[in-house]
Write an enzyme that holds these catalytic residues in place. Structure first.
Site, mmCIF file in Angstrom:
data_model
loop_
_atom_site.group_PDB
_atom_site.id
_atom_site.type_symbol
_atom_site.label_atom_id
_atom_site.label_comp_id
_atom_site.label_asym_id
_atom_site.label_seq_id
_atom_site.Cartn_x
_atom_site.Cartn_y
_atom_site.Cartn_z
ATOM 1 C CB CYS A 181 -0.912 0.035 1.232
ATOM 2 S SG CYS A 181 -2.145 -1.270 1.273
ATOM 3 N NE ARG A 201 -1.751 -0.801 -3.552
ATOM 4 C CZ ARG A 201 -2.819 -1.299 -2.935
ATOM 5 N NH1 ARG A 201 -4.032 -1.048 -3.409
ATOM 6 N NH2 ARG A 201 -2.695 -2.041 -1.861
ATOM 7 N N GLY A 203 -4.548 4.348 1.439
ATOM 8 C CA GLY A 203 -4.305 4.704 2.822
ATOM 9 C C GLY A 203 -5.567 4.742 3.657
ATOM 10 C CG ASN A 212 1.611 3.968 6.203
ATOM 11 O OD1 ASN A 212 0.446 3.939 5.805
ATOM 12 N ND2 ASN A 212 2.226 2.865 6.587
ATOM 13 C CE1 TYR A 244 -12.345 -0.045 4.265
ATOM 14 C CE2 TYR A 244 -10.547 0.527 5.761
ATOM 15 C CZ TYR A 244 -11.002 -0.103 4.608
ATOM 16 O OH TYR A 244 -10.123 -0.773 3.805
#
Length: 303
Positions: A181, A201, A203, A212, A244
């Site tokens: 990712c 890519r 997150g 990260n 989410y």
């Protein structure tokens, strides 16, 4: 180390909050394979001047996890791709990605994340996936040497993506248990100053992205130590930045918290003696001037 301003002269940072707010207000609701819908935006940039502190979020306290995140990056740098190799670096949270069901369906040994995983791509990059004797290409030492030899070249780039290891289509599984990712790196030197651009890519912005940010800020400090170029700016691009649906209530609280100045992340005296990228460890980094909002428990993590 970076030339940090005194803590009381650092401006409060809202970059992370601004990203969350952008996703919350303008994100597109999308279905995900994790089974939870998400709000997502296509492409978002955060830019941090190191003079005003290291990009360790202050919207909630993550001080206890920063060292673990850096330890994970050190594992990647040293080629870790099995659960045992990760545990040697203090990383005990990879089990869900190397279950017998995941590994056996991809023709991998128990506990093996596969030849498309971060560690293999960082340390042993190769498209020859079935030759265990192929050492591949160790990307970071070459990136560092290129910066030292050719600082104006603009090609000090690293990728975690081995295309044929990540190939998928109907009825075809990839050769790794999780597609990378993060970890697309471009290091640029402007007038003997280091700017580190990190492309991601995908997150999970409430949970994964703060780790990260800490990891690749630490990488900037490693590169500074090994090249002599002062690390002055960290830029973080996320191509699929998402929240989410079951994280929204937590994000709404984070957005309401007052922006605060960022902390200091620096190498210890032992870290300043490291001369090989593979020899860095989590305990070579010290976090100080960290005065975040309280920790936030219970934010869902989707794997």
């Amino acid at each position: 180390m970076p030339t940090y301003l005194p803590f009381d002269e650092r401006r409060p940072s809202s970059q992370y909050q601004d990203m969350l707010r952008t996703i919350r207000e303008t994100g597109v609701q999308v279905e995900t394979k994790q089974g939870e819908t998400a709000l997502a935006v296509a492409g978002h940039q955060m830019r941090f001047s190191m003079a005003h502190g290291a990009p360790i979020i202050t919207e909630r306290s993550i001080g206890g996890f920063v060292s673990k995140a850096i330890g994970e990056l050190c594992a990647f740098i040293n080629g870790a791709r099995t659960l045992d190799e990760f545990r040697a670096f203090g990383c005990d949270w990879w089990d869900a990605w190397a279950t017998p069901a995941k590994t056996s369906s991809r023709g991998l040994a128990d506990g093996d994340l596969g030849p498309g995983s971060y560690g293999h791509a960082f340390r042993n990059f190769t498209t020859n996936l079935d030759d265990p004797d192929d050492p591949g290409f160790d990307q970071l030492p070459h990136l560092i040497q290129k910066l030292k030899d050719l600082p104006l070249d603009r090609t000090a780039v690293m990728s975690p993506w081995i295309p044929n290891a990540n190939h998928r289509e109907a009825g075809v599984k990839s050769r790794n248990t999780i597609a990378p990712c993060h970890g697309w790196i471009h290091a640029l030197v402007f007038n003997d100053k280091l700017h580190l651009i990190h492309n991601q890519r995908s997150g999970d912005t409430p949970i994964g992205v703060p780790s990260n940010m800490a990891q690749y800020t630490a990488l900037g400090l490693m590169i500074e130590q090994l090249t002599g170029y002062e690390f002055v700016e960290y830029v973080h691009w996320i191509q699929y930045a998402h929240i989410y649906s079951n994280q929204v209530e937590f994000v709404d609280e984070l957005i309401e918290r007052d922006p605060l100045p960022l902390p200091t992340l620096e190498l210890t005296e032992a870290g300043k003696r490291v001369t090989d990228i593979h020899d860095f460890r989590a305990d070579h980094f010290a976090l100080s001037d960290y005065h975040p909002h309280p920790a936030m428990r219970g934010i869902p993590v989707l794997t």
